[in-house]
Design an enzyme around this catalytic site. Structure first.
Site, PDB file in Angstrom:
ATOM      1  CG  HIS A 180      -1.994  -1.022   1.172  1.00  0.00           C
ATOM      2  ND1 HIS A 180      -3.276  -0.738   0.768  1.00  0.00           N
ATOM      3  CD2 HIS A 180      -1.967  -2.346   1.471  1.00  0.00           C
ATOM      4  CE1 HIS A 180      -4.018  -1.843   0.835  1.00  0.00           C
ATOM      5  NE2 HIS A 180      -3.238  -2.834   1.254  1.00  0.00           N
ATOM      6  CG  ASP A 223      -2.747   4.538   0.962  1.00  0.00           C
ATOM      7  OD1 ASP A 223      -2.356   3.361   1.038  1.00  0.00           O
ATOM      8  OD2 ASP A 223      -3.851   4.854   0.485  1.00  0.00           O
ATOM      9  N   GLY A 271     -10.349  -2.523   2.525  1.00  0.00           N
ATOM     10  CA  GLY A 271     -11.102  -1.874   3.581  1.00  0.00           C
ATOM     11  C   GLY A 271     -11.808  -2.866   4.491  1.00  0.00           C
ATOM     12  CD  GLU A 325      -6.605  -8.326   6.163  1.00  0.00           C
ATOM     13  OE1 GLU A 325      -5.613  -7.861   6.755  1.00  0.00           O
ATOM     14  OE2 GLU A 325      -7.194  -7.728   5.243  1.00  0.00           O
ATOM     15  CG  ASP A 327      -0.728  -5.380   4.170  1.00  0.00           C
ATOM     16  OD1 ASP A 327      -1.307  -4.775   3.246  1.00  0.00           O
ATOM     17  OD2 ASP A 327      -1.345  -5.828   5.149  1.00  0.00           O
TER      18      ASP A 327
END
Length: 333
Positions: A14, A16, A170, A200, A278
């Site tokens: 990711h 961000d 999300g 997950e 991740d």
């Protein structure tokens, strides 16, 4: 443990969640932002995970200070640029960076389309300057609901030629995949590959849904897939790539510890499992750590670690020609 004759690839990273602590401080000072600390070591516990979190959403709260600095498009561009530079500095040969434009835009009320344009520009600039192989995956964040996901999709489609795939991420537990089936259908119609965070926070049914209803070619995490033998067979038979994130799954309490992670079962079952970071900026790790520390702790043999590296090349969202070029570049080193 890393095979030097194979490219080192990170498929689930990711953008961000990979922001430099130094950048947070620098931007905070430049724009007079209220940060919780004024030096890197004091800032670290606010941004990085130091103890196991009670779940995925608690882990996501650590993003707070990363997205808080995204005050304008120039900062978004800088963060994207630095992501590519940092991946190369780790020794990564190819990275697929994913980002949610709405998540990045929200704190300072930016236009998501402007965020997408800035991220594309930052990555392209870094690629030109460094020669690093990097591609972008857009994210639809379930957490904001269907309408916001439509706006995210529109923003990402404004740069469709610079994005290779779409991800659904999300709050998996409270926003099931079927809410977004039409969104992902549009993505597929526009030629994008699909990867979905599934299995997950929700069970094996979520992985089935991602595969059969959403058209996923890869699954992020898929930890709970081991609960369904038929699903395990399906994943192997249909050559579905699994984007495993060992340290992240421990930190979110998705698994109890490294030995409890199902990656070994995936590989033994012939499933195309891969090793990824991740959110390295939040987890306080890099891809080398995942290969050299986390993977052995999860019980992987040297041969299985090498197989995960081979799998990453097989399931990455590159053309056959681009994969061959990546191997050729590696062999010249």
């Amino acid at each position: 443990m890393i095979s030097s004759d194979l490219p080192l690839i990170d498929l689930h990273r990711h953008l961000d969640g990979s922001i430099r602590l130094e950048t947070i401080l620098d931007v905070g000072r430049q724009y007079n932002l209220p940060l919780p600390a004024s030096d890197v070591e004091a800032l670290r516990p606010f941004v990085q995970v130091t103890d196991r979190q009670p779940g995925v959403m608690a882990f996501i709260e650590k993003f707070q200070w990363m997205v808080a600095i995204l005050v304008n498009y120039d900062v978004c561009r800088r963060v994207a640029y630095e992501n590519v530079v940092d991946a190369q500095a780790e020794g990564v040969d190819y990275v697929e960076l994913r980002f949610s434009p709405w998540f990045m835009a929200e704190s300072h009320h930016l236009n998501p389309a402007g965020v997408v344009e800035a991220v594309v520009d930052g990555v392209e600039s870094a690629r030109r300057e460094t020669g690093m192989a990097a591609q972008l995956i857009g994210i639809l964040s379930r957490t904001y609901g269907q309408e916001s996901a439509l706006r995210e999709l529109d923003a990402l489609l404004s740069q469709r030629d610079h994005i290779i795939a779409l991800d659904l991420a999300g709050d998996e537990a409270n926003f099931p995949g079927d809410l977004f089936s039409q969104h992902l259908a549009v993505a597929r119609e526009n030629g994008w590959k699909i990867t979905v965070h599934a299995g997950e926070s929700a069970g094996a049914y979520s992985v089935w849904q991602a595969l059969t209803e959403l058209g996923a070619a890869r699954i992020g995490h898929a930890v709970h897939a081991v609960e369904d033998p038929l699903l395990m067979d399906y994943l192997a038979q249909h050559e579905i790539g699994i984007e495993c994130n060992l340290t992240s799954n421990v930190q979110t309490s998705t698994v109890n510890d490294y030995p409890s992670h199902p990656i070994k079962q995936f590989l033994e079952h012939g499933i195309l499992a891969t090793i990824n970071t991740d959110d390295p900026g939040i987890s306080g790790i890099d891809l080398v750590y995942e290969y050299q520390v986390a993977a052995p702790a999860a019980g992987l043999s040297a041969a299985q670690i090498r197989q995960a590296q081979i799998n990453a090349l097989q399931v990455c969202f590159l053309s056959l020609e681009a994969k061959e070029a990546l191997m050729a570049r590696k062999n010249k080193q």
